[in-house]
Scaffold this motif. Sequence first.
Motif, PDB file in Angstrom:
ATOM      1  N   ILE A  36       0.849  -1.210   0.000  1.00  0.00           N
ATOM      2  CA  ILE A  36       0.000   0.000   0.000  1.00  0.00           C
ATOM      3  C   ILE A  36       0.878   1.251   0.000  1.00  0.00           C
ATOM      4  CG2 ILE A  36      -1.775   1.263   1.272  1.00  0.00           C
ATOM      5  CD1 ILE A  36      -2.698  -1.402   2.407  1.00  0.00           C
ATOM      6  N   ILE A  37       1.963   1.212   0.787  1.00  0.00           N
ATOM      7  CA  ILE A  37       2.848   2.393   0.852  1.00  0.00           C
ATOM      8  C   ILE A  37       3.487   2.655  -0.512  1.00  0.00           C
ATOM      9  CG2 ILE A  37       4.994   3.281   1.859  1.00  0.00           C
ATOM     10  CD1 ILE A  37       4.119   1.947   4.508  1.00  0.00           C
ATOM     11  N   SER A  38       3.835   1.605  -1.227  1.00  0.00           N
ATOM     12  CA  SER A  38       4.445   1.835  -2.544  1.00  0.00           C
ATOM     13  C   SER A  38       3.427   2.480  -3.505  1.00  0.00           C
ATOM     14  CB  SER A  38       5.054   0.532  -3.056  1.00  0.00           C
ATOM     15  OG  SER A  38       4.472   0.107  -4.223  1.00  0.00           O
ATOM     16  N   TRP A  39       2.153   2.076  -3.431  1.00  0.00           N
ATOM     17  CA  TRP A  39       1.122   2.708  -4.266  1.00  0.00           C
ATOM     18  C   TRP A  39       0.918   4.166  -3.837  1.00  0.00           C
ATOM     19  CZ3 TRP A  39      -2.752  -1.917  -3.440  1.00  0.00           C
ATOM     20  CH2 TRP A  39      -2.337  -2.999  -4.225  1.00  0.00           C
ATOM     21  N   ILE A  40       0.974   4.385  -2.504  1.00  0.00           N
ATOM     22  CA  ILE A  40       0.792   5.748  -1.988  1.00  0.00           C
ATOM     23  C   ILE A  40       1.917   6.660  -2.500  1.00  0.00           C
ATOM     24  CG2 ILE A  40       1.014   7.115   0.146  1.00  0.00           C
ATOM     25  CD1 ILE A  40      -0.584   4.884   1.579  1.00  0.00           C
ATOM     26  N   ILE A  72      -7.845  -9.258  -0.106  1.00  0.00           N
ATOM     27  CA  ILE A  72      -7.556  -9.722  -1.472  1.00  0.00           C
ATOM     28  C   ILE A  72      -8.855  -9.669  -2.269  1.00  0.00           C
ATOM     29  CG2 ILE A  72      -6.886 -11.726  -2.871  1.00  0.00           C
ATOM     30  CD1 ILE A  72      -5.169 -12.651  -0.512  1.00  0.00           C
ATOM     31  N   GLY A  73      -8.800  -9.183  -3.497  1.00  0.00           N
ATOM     32  CA  GLY A  73      -9.991  -9.092  -4.346  1.00  0.00           C
ATOM     33  C   GLY A  73     -10.657  -7.735  -4.270  1.00  0.00           C
ATOM     34  N   ASP A  74     -10.320  -6.948  -3.223  1.00  0.00           N
ATOM     35  CA  ASP A  74     -10.868  -5.588  -3.169  1.00  0.00           C
ATOM     36  C   ASP A  74     -10.186  -4.714  -4.228  1.00  0.00           C
ATOM     37  OD1 ASP A  74     -12.525  -6.086  -1.040  1.00  0.00           O
ATOM     38  OD2 ASP A  74     -11.320  -5.023   0.449  1.00  0.00           O
ATOM     39  N   GLN A  75     -10.909  -3.717  -4.676  1.00  0.00           N
ATOM     40  CA  GLN A  75     -10.259  -2.681  -5.482  1.00  0.00           C
ATOM     41  C   GLN A  75      -9.880  -1.565  -4.523  1.00  0.00           C
ATOM     42  OE1 GLN A  75     -12.259  -1.417  -9.022  1.00  0.00           O
ATOM     43  NE2 GLN A  75     -12.880  -3.489  -9.561  1.00  0.00           N
ATOM     44  N   VAL A  76      -8.721  -0.938  -4.738  1.00  0.00           N
ATOM     45  CA  VAL A  76      -8.373   0.215  -3.909  1.00  0.00           C
ATOM     46  C   VAL A  76      -8.309   1.452  -4.794  1.00  0.00           C
ATOM     47  CG1 VAL A  76      -7.193  -0.952  -2.010  1.00  0.00           C
ATOM     48  CG2 VAL A  76      -5.916  -0.336  -4.038  1.00  0.00           C
ATOM     49  N   VAL A  77      -8.922   2.505  -4.303  1.00  0.00           N
ATOM     50  CA  VAL A  77      -8.912   3.788  -5.010  1.00  0.00           C
ATOM     51  C   VAL A  77      -7.982   4.695  -4.212  1.00  0.00           C
ATOM     52  CG1 VAL A  77     -10.327   5.731  -5.766  1.00  0.00           C
ATOM     53  CG2 VAL A  77     -11.307   3.425  -5.686  1.00  0.00           C
ATOM     54  N   LEU A  78      -6.998   5.281  -4.887  1.00  0.00           N
ATOM     55  CA  LEU A  78      -6.073   6.197  -4.204  1.00  0.00           C
ATOM     56  C   LEU A  78      -6.296   7.601  -4.731  1.00  0.00           C
ATOM     57  CD1 LEU A  78      -4.226   3.341  -4.722  1.00  0.00           C
ATOM     58  CD2 LEU A  78      -2.801   4.630  -3.160  1.00  0.00           C
ATOM     59  N   LEU A  79      -6.520   8.535  -3.803  1.00  0.00           N
ATOM     60  CA  LEU A  79      -6.741   9.939  -4.165  1.00  0.00           C
ATOM     61  C   LEU A  79      -5.602  10.759  -3.586  1.00  0.00           C
ATOM     62  CD1 LEU A  79     -10.453  10.025  -2.994  1.00  0.00           C
ATOM     63  CD2 LEU A  79      -9.673   9.789  -5.344  1.00  0.00           C
ATOM     64  N   ALA A  80      -4.901  11.501  -4.429  1.00  0.00           N
ATOM     65  CA  ALA A  80      -3.768  12.302  -3.941  1.00  0.00           C
ATOM     66  C   ALA A  80      -3.944  13.746  -4.339  1.00  0.00           C
ATOM     67  CB  ALA A  80      -2.460  11.770  -4.531  1.00  0.00           C
ATOM     68  N   CYS A  81      -3.651  14.650  -3.412  1.00  0.00           N
ATOM     69  CA  CYS A  81      -3.604  16.061  -3.813  1.00  0.00           C
ATOM     70  C   CYS A  81      -2.573  16.822  -2.991  1.00  0.00           C
ATOM     71  CB  CYS A  81      -4.981  16.720  -3.784  1.00  0.00           C
ATOM     72  SG  CYS A  81      -5.579  17.059  -2.181  1.00  0.00           S
ATOM     73  N   VAL A  82      -2.039  17.857  -3.611  1.00  0.00           N
ATOM     74  CA  VAL A  82      -1.044  18.704  -2.935  1.00  0.00           C
ATOM     75  C   VAL A  82      -1.802  19.566  -1.936  1.00  0.00           C
ATOM     76  CG1 VAL A  82       0.743  20.463  -3.242  1.00  0.00           C
ATOM     77  CG2 VAL A  82       0.427  18.700  -4.989  1.00  0.00           C
ATOM     78  N   ASN A  83      -1.423  19.446  -0.647  1.00  0.00           N
ATOM     79  CA  ASN A  83      -2.113  20.196   0.404  1.00  0.00           C
ATOM     80  C   ASN A  83      -1.488  21.564   0.636  1.00  0.00           C
ATOM     81  OD1 ASN A  83      -3.841  18.088   1.027  1.00  0.00           O
ATOM     82  ND2 ASN A  83      -2.498  17.232   2.589  1.00  0.00           N
ATOM     83  N   TYR A  84      -0.152  21.619   0.476  1.00  0.00           N
ATOM     84  CA  TYR A  84       0.567  22.808   0.947  1.00  0.00           C
ATOM     85  C   TYR A  84       1.904  22.894   0.222  1.00  0.00           C
ATOM     86  CZ  TYR A  84       2.634  26.027   4.378  1.00  0.00           C
ATOM     87  OH  TYR A  84       3.219  27.099   4.990  1.00  0.00           O
TER      88      TYR A  84
END
Length: 160
Positions: A36-40, A72-84
């Motif tokens: 998860i951290i690598s995707w983040i 396992i089998g879940d989809q993960v949605v990652l949302l990223a935005c610049v805060n500051y």
Amino acid sequence: MMPDIIKTPADSAVETRYLVMPGHANAFGTAFGGAIISWIDMVAAMAAQKHCGREVVTAGIDSVAFESPIRIGDQVVLLACVNYVSRTSMEVGVKVISEHAATGKRITATRAFLTFVAVDENHRPVAAPLLTPVTDNEQRRWKNAALRVKSRKELRQKTT
Ligand SMILES: CC(C)(COP(=O)(O)OP(=O)(O)OC[C@H]1O[C@@H](n2cnc3c(N)ncnc32)[C@H](O)[C@@H]1OP(=O)(O)O)[C@@H](O)C(=O)NCCC(=O)NCCS
């Protein structure tokens, strides 16, 4: 010299999605934190790069809160935005949502904050474009990020 381009967090927000496979799991059948951290790191880097329009490096993965397991089998949605944006560094926030494939039920599973630094061709820090938070949410994130950035800088100064 400060750059004269001003961008909003929405301009560089990134959303991506992965399917959790057995190779991403730990011995308990839930997603391995390192995967998860690598995707983040990846999605956050893309948002920072998009904001800067140039190369960025990860200076720190400042906090990761695993609030709920992902199966396992879940989809993960990652949302990223610049805060500051400070000068050359910027804080990016990432929210990881697990989505059950059959039911569509969504749970916020992980939240993370990372620091990226804009760099030039010689990998030296260079000023990032200014960030203008527009919406209420963007302004709230900016204010909270400013507190975290200040406290991280103070901690680094006191402990290095
Ligand atoms: C990040 C890096 C470019 C900073 O370089 P530096 O010579 O320390 O630069 P400076 O001291 O001028 O700091 C530049 C900015 O980085 C910030 N910074 C430096 N170290 C930091 C850290 N550990 N965490 C968060 N921010 C940091 C500073 O606060 C400063 O921000 P500002 O300009 O917005 O005020 C350098 O440490 C580096 O290249 N690190 C390796 C990055 C890497 O390999 N990442 C993994 C793969 S992408």
